[in-house]
Design an enzyme around this catalytic site. Structure first.
Site, PDB file in Angstrom:
ATOM      1  N   PHE A 147       0.855  -1.192   0.000  1.00  0.00           N
ATOM      2  CA  PHE A 147       0.000   0.000   0.000  1.00  0.00           C
ATOM      3  C   PHE A 147       0.886   1.235   0.000  1.00  0.00           C
ATOM      4  CE2 PHE A 147      -2.429   3.507   1.565  1.00  0.00           C
ATOM      5  CZ  PHE A 147      -3.635   3.357   0.902  1.00  0.00           C
ATOM      6  N   ASP A 159       9.268   3.235   1.739  1.00  0.00           N
ATOM      7  CA  ASP A 159       8.036   3.912   2.137  1.00  0.00           C
ATOM      8  C   ASP A 159       7.848   3.705   3.642  1.00  0.00           C
ATOM      9  OD1 ASP A 159       5.420   4.523   2.824  1.00  0.00           O
ATOM     10  OD2 ASP A 159       4.569   3.811   0.941  1.00  0.00           O
ATOM     11  N   LYS A 195       2.054  10.421   8.182  1.00  0.00           N
ATOM     12  CA  LYS A 195       1.366   9.869   9.365  1.00  0.00           C
ATOM     13  C   LYS A 195       1.881  10.386  10.716  1.00  0.00           C
ATOM     14  CE  LYS A 195      -0.655   5.664   7.390  1.00  0.00           C
ATOM     15  NZ  LYS A 195      -2.025   5.672   7.880  1.00  0.00           N
ATOM     16  N   THR A 242       2.798  25.028  -5.906  1.00  0.00           N
ATOM     17  CA  THR A 242       2.569  26.299  -5.212  1.00  0.00           C
ATOM     18  C   THR A 242       3.075  26.247  -3.776  1.00  0.00           C
ATOM     19  OG1 THR A 242       0.691  26.922  -6.574  1.00  0.00           O
ATOM     20  CG2 THR A 242       0.803  27.919  -4.395  1.00  0.00           C
TER      21      THR A 242
END
Lengths: 474, 474
Positions: A192, A298, A329, A354
Site C-alpha cells: 500500500f 516507504d 502519518k 505552489t
C-alpha cells in the site's frame, strides 16, 4: 523503576481504564451526528464521531461518553497521544500562528524560519539522509519521490545535464515519448503506497482501492510470505527470500519498459503486516545498484519510532542507505528524505508546486521529533512492545485459532496477527470496541496494533485483558 | 465614501508605500539565507527570503528590510493579506489548536466539530453545489475529482450498483482492464491543473512541468485564443469558440479510449491568463451532457472572489451547474464541491485516504469565507479591478509594446498582459521588484496580477505608478 511513566508525565489526567457507556443506545449521538454530516460529506466510513476536547493521551472520547483505549491512533498517525501538552505549546507558538495565516509558497518565498523548521525535521532523519523535500500526505510523498526517481533516471542518460532535445520538448506536450517516457516503478503484491493515480498504480492490497481507475502498467513482484513462528522456519523463509528476489531480478530483465526504481515498505502494513528479513531488503538494495535504479523506502506507516527504532529500515543495515525515504502519518508532515545531491533535479522548478509542503505541519513534525528524541520514545516503545508481545504469545497458546501468525517480534508495538477469515476478524474488532478498545484491521483477516509512542505496560495490560475477555466468549 | 477602506480596517499599520533598501547589497541577507537553506532543501526557485512577522496586509517584508507591495500573493494564495487579525483569531482558537495536535482521520473518526467546519466551507460554495470532499492541494483536489469522475462513469454502466465482476476484481490487481479501464480526462492546451502524475497528464502549459515523467495519454483540445481588444473582434472570437468546441466534440468521437470528463479552468492562469466566453463554457457543458461525461471546473486559482464573483464560472450561467468544482489556493483548504449525490461513489472507502483533508486548513477556509462574505470582498475586488483596468488601458496607449493584449476586463483584479517576449517580461518583473512591487508572470511572455482581496485603489495607484516608472526607462 528505570523509566518513569511518560504517559503520566504528559497526561496526569489520563483515565485508568476505558469507559464504555453500556446503555442500549450507547452510540445514539454518534449515529445522529454521522447522519447530519452525511448530508454534506461522505461519512459512510465513519466508525464514530469523536470528542477531541475530551480525548487524552491514549484514550479517544466519542460524543456518547465512551472513552476508548486507542490502539489504532488515527490509522497509525498520532505519535504522542491526544492533546499532548508539548504539542499544544507548539500549536500556540507565534511561529505556528504565522504558518497558519501566512502560508507561504515555500519554494519561492520561504520565511526566515524555514531553515530552522527543515533543520528540526532533519534532526530525526534516517541514518545517512541529510536532505528533505516536503509534501502533504503519504500518497503525495510517494509520488514526489517517483518524480525525483524519474528525473534522476533520465538525467543519468544525459550526464545530469538539461539538454532536452527539441523532440522531447515537443512530444512531452502531447504526453508522448521521448519527452514523456515509458518508465516504471516496481512495487509488490499486497503493498500500500497511497491512492492517487501513480501511488495507486503502485498499491496492490485491495481491489476497492483501485477499481474503475486508469493505472500505469507497473510491475508487482512478490513480497515474501513467511511461515510462523519465524524461529522454527528459518530455512524455508530463507528460500522464500531468494524466490522473491529472483522475481524482482527477472522483472528488470523482462519488463517491457525500464524500471527506474523499487518502492517498498519495511513492513507491508495495510496489506497485512507482512514482514521480510534484513537480507531480503539488502537483496533489493543490491538489485537496484546493479540495474541502475533507485530504492525508495516507504516509511509512511512504519516511521517515527513505531517499530522501536526511529525508522524501521534502519534495522536492515542497507549500504548505501536507501536513495529516498518517504514519511507522513506519525510525523504529521509528509515528504521524502534523501542524501545524494543528484536526487535534486538538474533544474529548478522541476520538483515544484505552489505550496511545496505545509509549514504548519512541518513545525509540528519538528515538535514531535523533539519529544521523541528527548524521551527516547522508540526505545520505550520497544520495551513495551516486548512486554506486550510476550503476553500475546501466552494468549496465543490459549486461543491459537484467533491469534494466528503473530508477527512483530522485536518491532516494538508494531504487532499483528490473523484470524480465521474476514468475518471473524470484523466481529473481533467490533467486540473489542464494545470492550473499550479502538482497534484496527489490515488485509482481510488480520488485526494490527498501532498505538501511540506513549502506550505503556499499563495500557498493554488493559488491551490484553480485553482481548482475553472477548476471545473467552468465542 | 461608499466603501470604507477594508485594508485600513484590518491593517491600520499597513505601510503607505513600498520600502526599497537601496544599498548595493540590498539582498545580501536573503542570498545568505538561501545559500544556507539550500544545504537541506531545494531552494533554487526562491525569489527572496521573507520575514512574515513584519509582513502586513498587502506588503511582504524580506529579511533585508525591503517591504514590497505584493501583487503575486504567494502565487495567488493569500486572500486577506498578511497577518490578517481575523485569521489570527481563528489560528488561536481552541478548535484550531485541537485540529493541529489531534489531526483526525476524518473519514473514520471525525470530531464533533466537522459538520460545522464543513458547513462553513459550504456557506461559500458555488451556486448549485451543496456537498464537498476535502483534499490537500490543487493537484490533489483535481485528482480526487478525476477519481470521482471515473467511479461515476463506470458506475453508470452498472446502474450505480457495485456488482464488480470477478474479472474486474482480478484484473485490477494487475493494473489491467477491465478492472483498471482505459479512460481519459480531456483538458486543454496551455492548461495548468497541477503536477502530480494524473493532474500532470492534464497539465499542458510548460514542458518543464512534465519532462521525463510518464503520463496518461489523455487528449488536449484547443482553448480559444482571442484577438484583443475583445470589443473590436467579436465575430472572429465567436468563430474561434466554434472552432475549439468542434475539436472537443470530435475528440469524443475519435479518441481511442472513452472520455469520462472535461477539465477546464474558467481562466487559464499559469498558461497565460487565457479567457474564453460564457458561450464557450456553455458549449462545453452541452458537450458533456450529450456525451455522458462530467464537467470539472478547476477554480484553484480563480476561486474565492478573485475575479469579482465568489467563483469565476458563476459568470457563465452553466445549466446544470458544473458537476465538480475544485478549489485550493486562496481558500487555503482544497477539495471539490459537487451537487449530484451520485458523485458520491456507490461504496464507502472508494474515495478515501488516511487524512481525507486537513481540518486545520478547513477551519481556516471557513474563517476566510466568513470575512469574504462579511465585507463583500468580491464586489470590492470588482470595483478596484475596474479602477485598475482603466488606468492600465490608459498606460497601454502610452506603452503599447509592453502592455499587449491587456485582459481581465470585468474580472476584478484578475488582470494580465503580454510583453514582446520572455526576456523582456523577465526584465520587467525584476525591474518591478526593484521598484518595490512583488509581481509574477504567466506563460512565457505575460504578467499576471494576483493581489489579495484587500487590495484597494490606493494600492492600485502605487502599482500603476511603478509600472509607468519602469516602462519609462525602456
Amino acid at each position: 523503576m528505570a523509566t518513569a511513566s511518560i504517559s503520566a508525565h504528559y497526561f496526569p489526567e489520563e483515565p485508568k481504564e476505558p469507559i464504555v457507556n453500556t446503555a442500549s443506545n450507547s452510540q445514539s449521538k454518534s449515529k445522529e451526528a454521522i447522519e447530519k454530516l452525511s448530508k454534506k460529506f461522505d461519512a459512510r466510513g465513519v466508525y464514530f464521531v469523536a470528542d477531541y476536547a475530551k480525548s487524552i493521551g491514549n484514550y479517544i472520547a466519542d460524543v456518547d461518553g465512551n472513552m476508548y483505549l486507542d490502539v489504532y491512533a488515527q490509522i497509525s498517525s498520532i505519535a504522542l497521544g491526544y492533546n499532548n501538552p508539548a504539542l499544544i505549546d507548539v500549536a500556540k507558538s507565534d511561529k505556528m500562528i504565522r504558518a497558519i495565516v501566512d502560508r507561504p509558497a515555500l519554494g519561492n518565498f520561504p520565511g526566515n524560519d524555514l531553515e530552522e523548521i527543515v533543520g528540526d525535521i532533519l534532526k530525526v532523519a534516517p541514518k545517512g539522509q541529510d536532505k528533505v523535500w516536503s509534501g502533504l500526505s503519504g500518497a503525495d510523498a510517494n509520488e514526489l519521490a517517483f518524480k525525483a526517481v524519474f528525473f534522476w533516471y533520465q538525467s543519468q542518460k544525459r550526464g545530469y545535464r538539461a539538454d532536452f532535445t527539441a523532440q522531447e520538448i515537443e512530444s512531452v506536450m502531447k504526453n508522448q515519448a521521448p519527452g514523456s517516457p515509458e518508465l516504471a516503478i516496481l512495487s509488490f503484491e499486497r503493498a500500500f503506497h497511497g491512492r492517487l493515480f501513480a501511488s495507486g498504480s503502485a498499491t496492490c492490497s485491495k481491489p476497492i482501492h483501485k477499481l474503475d481507475l486508469p493505472a500505469f502498467k507497473w510491475p508487482k513482484a512478490q513480497f515474501p510470505s513467511y511461515k510462523y513462528p519465524l524461529e522454527d522456519n528459518v530455512e524455508v523463509n530463507k528460500k522464500e527470500d531468494e524466490r522473491c528476489l529472483q522475481i524482482v531480478e527477472d522483472y528488470f530483465k523482462t519488463w517491457s519498459v525500464p524500471i527506474a526504481g523499487i518502492l517498498v515498505e519495511p513492513i507491508q502494513s495495510e496489506g497485512g503486516d507482512n514482514h521480510a528479513s534484513a537480507e531480503f531488503f539488502q537483496g533489493l538494495r543490491d538489485i537496484t545498484l546493479k540495474n541502475g535504479a533507485l530504492l525508495i523506502m516507504d516509511e509512511v506507516q512504519t516511521g517515527v519510532g513505531a517499530t522501536g527504532v526511529m525508522w524501521a529500515h534502519e534495522k536492515f543495515d542497507l549500504q548505501p542507505p536507501p536513495d529516498l525515504v518517504t514519511f507522513s502519518k506519525k510525523f504529521q508532515s509528509a515528504g521524502y528524505f534523501f542524501h545524494d545531491p543528484e536526487i535534486i533535479p538538474n533544474l529548478a522548478y522541476r520538483q515544484f508546486c505552489t505550496w511545496c509542503g505545509d509549514p504548519a505541519r512541518m513545525i509540528l513534525a519538528g515538535g514531535i521529533g523533539k519529544e521523541v528524541v528527548k524521551h527516547n520514545l522508540p526505545a520505550r516503545a520497544a520495551q513495551v512492545g516486548d512486554y506486550l508481545y510476550q503476553k500475546l504469545e501466552a494468549l496465543q497458546q490459549k486461543y491459537p485459532k484467533y491469534l494466528r501468525d503473530l508477527r512483530g517480534k522485536d518491532r516494538a508495538t508494531f504487532i499483528a496477527w490473523s484470524l480465521e477469515n474476514s468475518a471473524t476478524r470484523n466481529k473481533f474488532l467490533s467486540d473489542m470496541k464494545n470492550a473499550g478498545i479502538n482497534i484496527g484491521g489490515c488485509a482481510e483477516d488480520s488485526v494490527r496494533l498501532r498505538p501511540t509512542l506513549v502506550f505503556e505496560e499499563k495500557h498493554a495490560d488493559i488491551l490484553v485483558a480485553a482481548i482475553e475477555k472477548v476471545l473467552s466468549t468465542y
